[in-house]
Design a protein around this motif. Structure first.
Motif, PDB file in Angstrom:
ATOM      1  N   VAL A  30       0.841  -1.204   0.000  1.00  0.00           N
ATOM      2  CA  VAL A  30       0.000   0.000   0.000  1.00  0.00           C
ATOM      3  C   VAL A  30       0.871   1.247   0.000  1.00  0.00           C
ATOM      4  CG1 VAL A  30      -1.623   1.367   1.373  1.00  0.00           C
ATOM      5  CG2 VAL A  30      -1.998  -1.088   1.079  1.00  0.00           C
ATOM      6  N   VAL A  31       1.903   1.251   0.834  1.00  0.00           N
ATOM      7  CA  VAL A  31       2.814   2.400   0.873  1.00  0.00           C
ATOM      8  C   VAL A  31       3.499   2.583  -0.477  1.00  0.00           C
ATOM      9  CG1 VAL A  31       4.915   3.317   1.932  1.00  0.00           C
ATOM     10  CG2 VAL A  31       3.176   2.212   3.360  1.00  0.00           C
ATOM     11  N   ARG A  32       3.901   1.477  -1.094  1.00  0.00           N
ATOM     12  CA  ARG A  32       4.528   1.540  -2.411  1.00  0.00           C
ATOM     13  C   ARG A  32       3.571   2.144  -3.444  1.00  0.00           C
ATOM     14  NH1 ARG A  32       8.612  -1.854  -4.195  1.00  0.00           N
ATOM     15  NH2 ARG A  32       8.033  -3.411  -2.618  1.00  0.00           N
ATOM     16  N   LEU A  33       2.314   1.701  -3.404  1.00  0.00           N
ATOM     17  CA  LEU A  33       1.310   2.227  -4.335  1.00  0.00           C
ATOM     18  C   LEU A  33       1.097   3.715  -4.123  1.00  0.00           C
ATOM     19  CD1 LEU A  33      -1.031   1.969  -6.391  1.00  0.00           C
ATOM     20  CD2 LEU A  33      -2.504   1.327  -4.450  1.00  0.00           C
ATOM     21  N   TYR A  34       0.925   4.105  -2.864  1.00  0.00           N
ATOM     22  CA  TYR A  34       0.672   5.516  -2.578  1.00  0.00           C
ATOM     23  C   TYR A  34       1.862   6.379  -2.980  1.00  0.00           C
ATOM     24  CZ  TYR A  34      -3.613   4.489   0.051  1.00  0.00           C
ATOM     25  OH  TYR A  34      -4.892   4.111   0.410  1.00  0.00           O
ATOM     26  N   TRP A  35       3.081   5.874  -2.776  1.00  0.00           N
ATOM     27  CA  TRP A  35       4.249   6.638  -3.194  1.00  0.00           C
ATOM     28  C   TRP A  35       4.248   6.814  -4.715  1.00  0.00           C
ATOM     29  CZ3 TRP A  35       8.173   5.922  -6.641  1.00  0.00           C
ATOM     30  CH2 TRP A  35       9.227   6.829  -6.588  1.00  0.00           C
ATOM     31  N   SER A  36       3.940   5.748  -5.451  1.00  0.00           N
ATOM     32  CA  SER A  36       3.968   5.831  -6.917  1.00  0.00           C
ATOM     33  C   SER A  36       2.915   6.803  -7.437  1.00  0.00           C
ATOM     34  CB  SER A  36       3.778   4.447  -7.538  1.00  0.00           C
ATOM     35  OG  SER A  36       2.490   3.930  -7.240  1.00  0.00           O
ATOM     36  N   ILE A  37       1.736   6.826  -6.791  1.00  0.00           N
ATOM     37  CA  ILE A  37       0.702   7.785  -7.193  1.00  0.00           C
ATOM     38  C   ILE A  37       1.182   9.203  -6.898  1.00  0.00           C
ATOM     39  CG2 ILE A  37      -1.615   8.623  -6.673  1.00  0.00           C
ATOM     40  CD1 ILE A  37      -2.427   5.712  -6.164  1.00  0.00           C
ATOM     41  N   GLY A  38       1.753   9.386  -5.727  1.00  0.00           N
ATOM     42  CA  GLY A  38       2.280  10.707  -5.388  1.00  0.00           C
ATOM     43  C   GLY A  38       3.384  11.144  -6.327  1.00  0.00           C
ATOM     44  N   MET A  80      -0.023  11.711  -0.496  1.00  0.00           N
ATOM     45  CA  MET A  80       0.794  10.880  -1.382  1.00  0.00           C
ATOM     46  C   MET A  80       1.826  11.738  -2.111  1.00  0.00           C
ATOM     47  SD  MET A  80      -2.188   8.445  -3.018  1.00  0.00           S
ATOM     48  CE  MET A  80      -3.559   7.881  -1.988  1.00  0.00           C
ATOM     49  N   ARG A  81       1.399  12.890  -2.578  1.00  0.00           N
ATOM     50  CA  ARG A  81       2.330  13.804  -3.248  1.00  0.00           C
ATOM     51  C   ARG A  81       3.434  14.242  -2.292  1.00  0.00           C
ATOM     52  NH1 ARG A  81       3.471  19.118  -3.959  1.00  0.00           N
ATOM     53  NH2 ARG A  81       3.826  19.891  -6.079  1.00  0.00           N
ATOM     54  N   LYS A  82       3.074  14.526  -1.054  1.00  0.00           N
ATOM     55  CA  LYS A  82       4.053  14.962  -0.064  1.00  0.00           C
ATOM     56  C   LYS A  82       5.052  13.854   0.242  1.00  0.00           C
ATOM     57  CE  LYS A  82       5.696  17.894   2.974  1.00  0.00           C
ATOM     58  NZ  LYS A  82       6.370  19.141   2.531  1.00  0.00           N
ATOM     59  N   VAL A  83       4.571  12.617   0.310  1.00  0.00           N
ATOM     60  CA  VAL A  83       5.463  11.486   0.546  1.00  0.00           C
ATOM     61  C   VAL A  83       6.517  11.402  -0.554  1.00  0.00           C
ATOM     62  CG1 VAL A  83       5.555   8.965   0.441  1.00  0.00           C
ATOM     63  CG2 VAL A  83       3.953  10.074   1.979  1.00  0.00           C
ATOM     64  N   ALA A  84       6.098  11.578  -1.799  1.00  0.00           N
ATOM     65  CA  ALA A  84       7.046  11.532  -2.913  1.00  0.00           C
ATOM     66  C   ALA A  84       8.011  12.708  -2.887  1.00  0.00           C
ATOM     67  CB  ALA A  84       6.284  11.509  -4.237  1.00  0.00           C
ATOM     68  N   TRP A 103      -0.258   3.660   7.003  1.00  0.00           N
ATOM     69  CA  TRP A 103      -0.364   4.954   6.322  1.00  0.00           C
ATOM     70  C   TRP A 103      -0.727   6.071   7.298  1.00  0.00           C
ATOM     71  CZ3 TRP A 103       1.405   7.188   2.283  1.00  0.00           C
ATOM     72  CH2 TRP A 103       0.817   8.336   1.780  1.00  0.00           C
ATOM     73  N   GLY A 104      -1.575   5.794   8.267  1.00  0.00           N
ATOM     74  CA  GLY A 104      -1.953   6.827   9.230  1.00  0.00           C
ATOM     75  C   GLY A 104      -0.760   7.346  10.011  1.00  0.00           C
ATOM     76  N   HIS A 105       0.190   6.464  10.333  1.00  0.00           N
ATOM     77  CA  HIS A 105       1.410   6.894  11.016  1.00  0.00           C
ATOM     78  C   HIS A 105       2.212   7.844  10.125  1.00  0.00           C
ATOM     79  CE1 HIS A 105       0.356   3.573  13.616  1.00  0.00           C
ATOM     80  NE2 HIS A 105       1.460   3.660  14.329  1.00  0.00           N
ATOM     81  N   ILE A 106       2.268   7.519   8.841  1.00  0.00           N
ATOM     82  CA  ILE A 106       3.055   8.345   7.919  1.00  0.00           C
ATOM     83  C   ILE A 106       2.458   9.741   7.801  1.00  0.00           C
ATOM     84  CG2 ILE A 106       3.847   8.558   5.528  1.00  0.00           C
ATOM     85  CD1 ILE A 106       3.929   5.497   5.409  1.00  0.00           C
ATOM     86  N   THR A 107       1.132   9.833   7.806  1.00  0.00           N
ATOM     87  CA  THR A 107       0.514  11.168   7.748  1.00  0.00           C
ATOM     88  C   THR A 107       0.843  11.979   8.995  1.00  0.00           C
ATOM     89  OG1 THR A 107      -1.610  10.441   8.705  1.00  0.00           O
ATOM     90  CG2 THR A 107      -1.355  10.292   6.300  1.00  0.00           C
ATOM     91  N   VAL A 108       0.985  11.311  10.156  1.00  0.00           N
ATOM     92  CA  VAL A 108       1.390  12.018  11.373  1.00  0.00           C
ATOM     93  C   VAL A 108       2.802  12.565  11.208  1.00  0.00           C
ATOM     94  CG1 VAL A 108       1.968  11.737  13.813  1.00  0.00           C
ATOM     95  CG2 VAL A 108      -0.131  10.737  12.915  1.00  0.00           C
TER      96      VAL A 108
END
Length: 342
Positions: A30-38, A80-84, A103-108
């Motif tokens: 999921v993290v990989r997917l969200y990073w790629s979208i971002g 997701m954009r911010k993660v990238a 993912w919720g931890h990453i948003t924190v």
């Protein structure tokens, strides 16, 4: 059937381990997917000049295509954009501690912290220690990174180089025991019970790897005398005893002298040098003065540190008993002679 219980227990353990690995692998994907979208959004906006409205359009279209899935809001796409932006290469997030977090931890991490270095530090602690999202947020707000290792100590002179570095990792300044806000009455028995009920929270604040040996621990000295130690802990990773003394009010040289004597006694009576690292002490107080602490530490041979402990917001503190009332609880317990020992 002979051996059935052992087989069942082993199979249960295998199932749980497989479930954990599968959940962890799914989370990483999921993290990989969200990073790629971002990454895609970021590249299109940077290279092709896509405007900010495209994020709202993508959110709408993705929700329409995947109505059974959550996570396609405009806000989440911006995360997701911010993660990238923060972790510019896929391997930087997927193969690091942050990739093991929900993912919720990453948003924190994105909301509460400003630098990549801080985000990676807290991500590693959260992943290694299994923090919940709420615990992660609390640790960030409390300034854990700045607190760890910052307590004044004489470890540099009382211990060798490697052991000094390890001991410094055990202490922080300040400690925040917010869980005492659960005490809502002034009755002595309620205070005493609350301290025991929330012992796990106390140990968590004192640091990962700390286990309780005894509270009001009585250490016989062999000549009819004994020391009574507020808290005797043992760090299961560093294999060392940790003596904790709690004082209401500022620290004094006498306090450090007393703590140094306790540390020396534990080192002499309980520690096995062939197994255990040298014992260290932590003096928890509600105020310390720089010069006085510096000179007191310099005059103490035992390895000790001094740290403040913080209380609660004013509204919560008002519900707690005073220092005098707390001392009365301790005095009464000592008179009964039923302090905990192990």
């Amino acid at each position: 059937m002979a051996g059935y219980g052992e087989v069942l227990a082993r199979l249960k353990d295998q199932v749980r381990q497989t479930q954990f690995r599968a959940a962890r692998a799914a989370n990483t994907e999921v993290v990989r997917l969200y990073w790629s979208i971002g990454r895609e959004i970021l590249d299109r906006q940077t290279v092709d000049g896509w405007g900010s409205r495209v994020v709202s359009r993508l959110a709408t279209d993705l929700r329409r295509e995947f109505p059974e899935q959550r996570g396609w809001s405009r806000t989440n796409l911006l995360y997701m954009r911010k993660v990238a932006e923060v972790w510019t290469e896929e391997a930087e997030i997927v193969q690091q501690a942050v990739g093991r977090l929900p993912w919720g931890h990453i948003t924190v991490l994105l909301d509460r912290l400003d630098t990549r270095d801080d985000r990676d530090w807290y991500a590693a602690r959260a992943a290694d220690e299994g923090w919940s999202r709420a615990v992660l947020e609390h640790k960030i707000v409390a300034g854990l990174r700045a607190a760890v290792g910052s307590a004044p100590s004489n470890f540099d002179t009382a211990l060798d180089g490697t052991d000094s570095d390890l001991a410094r990792q055990l202490v922080k300044d300040p400690y925040v025991f917010e869980h005492l806000s659960m005490v809502t009455t002034r009755r002595e028995r309620d205070v005493e019970q609350a301290l025991m009920d929330r012992l796990q929270d106390t140990l968590m604040e004192l640091g990962r790897g700390m286990s309780l040996v005894g509270r009001q621990f009585r250490l016989p000295l062999g000549d009819g005398d004994e020391f009574v130690i507020d808290l005797l802990l043992f760090h299961v990773e560093q294999l060392r005893y940790v003596v904790v003394e709690l004082k209401v009010g500022p620290s004094t040289p006498a306090h450090l002298g007393q703590l140094g004597a306790y540390v020396a006694a534990v080192d002499g009576e309980l520690r096995r040098p062939e197994i255990h690292a040298p014992t260290v002490g932590i003096l928890l107080c509600t105020g310390k003065k720089g010069a006085a602490v510096t000179y007191a530490l310099a005059s103490t041979a035992a390895p000790v540190a001094v740290a403040d402990y913080q209380g609660l917001p004013a509204d919560a503190r008002a519900a707690l008993p005073s220092a005098v009332e707390l001392q009365a609880v301790v005095d009464e317990e000592l008179e009964r002679g039923d302090g905990d020992q192990t």
